[in-house]
Design a protein around this motif. Structure first.
Motif, PDB file in Angstrom:
ATOM      1  N   GLU A   1      55.823  60.535  17.529  1.00  0.00           N
ATOM      2  CA  GLU A   1      56.660  58.983  17.860  1.00  0.00           C
ATOM      3  C   GLU A   1      57.849  59.623  18.729  1.00  0.00           C
ATOM      4  O   GLU A   1      58.941  60.051  18.311  1.00  0.00           O
ATOM      5  N   GLU A   2      58.484  58.764  19.428  1.00  0.00           N
ATOM      6  CA  GLU A   2      59.600  58.504  19.701  1.00  0.00           C
ATOM      7  C   GLU A   2      60.379  57.357  20.498  1.00  0.00           C
ATOM      8  O   GLU A   2      59.874  56.515  20.915  1.00  0.00           O
ATOM      9  N   LYS A   3      61.251  56.880  19.443  1.00  0.00           N
ATOM     10  CA  LYS A   3      62.308  55.582  20.095  1.00  0.00           C
ATOM     11  C   LYS A   3      61.791  55.712  21.662  1.00  0.00           C
ATOM     12  O   LYS A   3      62.240  55.805  22.139  1.00  0.00           O
TER      13      LYS A   3
END
Ligand code: GTP
Ligand code: MG
Length: 344
Positions: A244-246
């Motif tokens: 997951e990457e902001k």
């Protein structure tokens, strides 16, 4: 062969070995950054990829590497964890690699995951060298920071030298027990037949010039033909991690080992059930010499070519799996690419 030398890709180098034998420290020394300090519990839990361009290798290796003698663009290192529970990550790193460094602590010698790594390398027939690490811990060691091994070896007392020799010959003996003929790297003529042992210290940098020189020489001599790729062709790679990457949702950290990925490409990615067909939203590149898993500020790029580590942001990646294939579709029929991914 009339191909442009720029179509030679970067060889992929896996760094393998028992827990705490100094894999990350060695890469850290090469990177000259402090990735190790940010590591939870000092255990490498995830694979990372580090690209080291030829000019940096040459500046570390000094007189040993003349960039004019090489036309491979550098080396792409993949760190792997040594802890016993991470067998799959080690196999994945080993399977991806063109070439490998087996790190062995000179005091600790061969340990269970050293042997496990050897098995992976034998099975995948990956050529490798042994980095006999932590030579600075030999009692009475007189360190010369970042010096080539021959130079630092000369400046040790007879007693220190024979202590080191003892440890090195034990490692050579351990390799011979595994039916591998090995010797100190400067005595090895044919690196395909014999395993070269390079004494190093990730702490002082001693022997690191030699290690890089041997890896570069080995790649140039024996891998060059395998490194000839159609750079402009559709990209092929492997997922190292699903993250997951902001601001980007689910992304896949990918090692690209053939062709190119462009930011408007359609991809087929191996999934938990069926292959995932998706369109690239962004290609996120860590800065050169930065580690893909610790780099928080990514640079958006239009396209990348093999071999490299690249973070791909795209919809529908939730079911993507570490270790799964990634293929660019481009001008080919979608069905054909889906079949290929399914077969892998
Ligand atoms: P895992 O990722 O857990 O498998 O370990 P690793 O192989 O990456 O080992 P790491 O680089 O984390 O180093 C383990 C410990 O050994 C750290 O405390 C390092 O500072 C130390 N170390 C690594 N290389 C050297 C060396 O050449 N000399 C000395 N004196 N210490 C070293
Ligand atoms: Mg590590």
């Amino acid at each position: 062969d009339t191909r442009d030398p720029t179509s030679l890709r970067t060889p992929i180098v896996a760094v393998l070995g028992h827990v705490d034998h100094g894999k990350t420290s060695l890469l850290d020394k090469i990177r000259g950054s402090a990735v190790i300090e940010g590591e939870a519990g000092a255990i490498t839990q995830h694979i990372g990829a580090t690209a080291v361009p030829l000019d940096i290798i040459s500046s570390i290796a000094g007189d040993l590497v003349d960039p004019d003698d090489f036309d491979l663009p550098g080396l792409l290192f993949i760190d792997t964890p040594g802890h016993h529970s991470f067998t799959t990550l080690r196999s994945r790193g080993g399977a991806l690699a063109d070439i490998a460094i087996l790190v062995v602590d000179v005091n600790d010698g061969f340990q269970p995951q050293t042997l496990e790594a050897l098995e992976i390398l034998k099975r995948s027939q990956t050529p490798f060298i042994v980095a006999a690490n932590k030579i600075d811990t030999v009692p009475g060691w007189n360190a010369t920071e970042d010096a080539p091994i021959t130079e630092t070896y000369e400046s040790q007392s007879d007693r220190v030298r024979s202590r080191l020799d003892e440890s090195l010959y034990e490692i050579i003996g351990n390799l011979s027990d595994e039916d591998l003929s090995a010797d100190l790297y400067w005595r090895v003529q044919n690196f395909q037949r014999n395993v070269g042992v390079v004494p190093v210290s990730a702490m002082t940098g001693e022997g690191v010039p030699d290690l890089l020189t041997v890896m570069m020489g080995l790649s140039q001599r024996y891998m060059k033909e395998e490194m000839e790729i159609d750079v402009a062709g559709p990209g092929v790679g492997t997922v190292l991690e699903v993250k997951e990457e902001k601001g980007f949702g689910t992304t896949i950290d990918t090692v690209l080992y053939d062709g190119t990925i462009q930011d408007d490409d359609t991809l087929v990615v191996g999934g938990q059930n069926d292959p995932i067909v998706t369109d690239v939203r962004a290609l996120l590149q860590p800065r050169p010499l930065a580690e893909i898993r610790t780099e928080s500020r990514f640079e958006k790029v239009e396209s990348v070519s093999a071999a490299t580590g690249i973070k791909v942001a795209a919809p529908d990646l939730a079911d993507a799996m570490a270790g799964a294939p990634v293929r660019v579709v481009r001008d080919r029929p979608l069905e054909e690419v889906v079949d290929e991914v399914e077969a892998e």
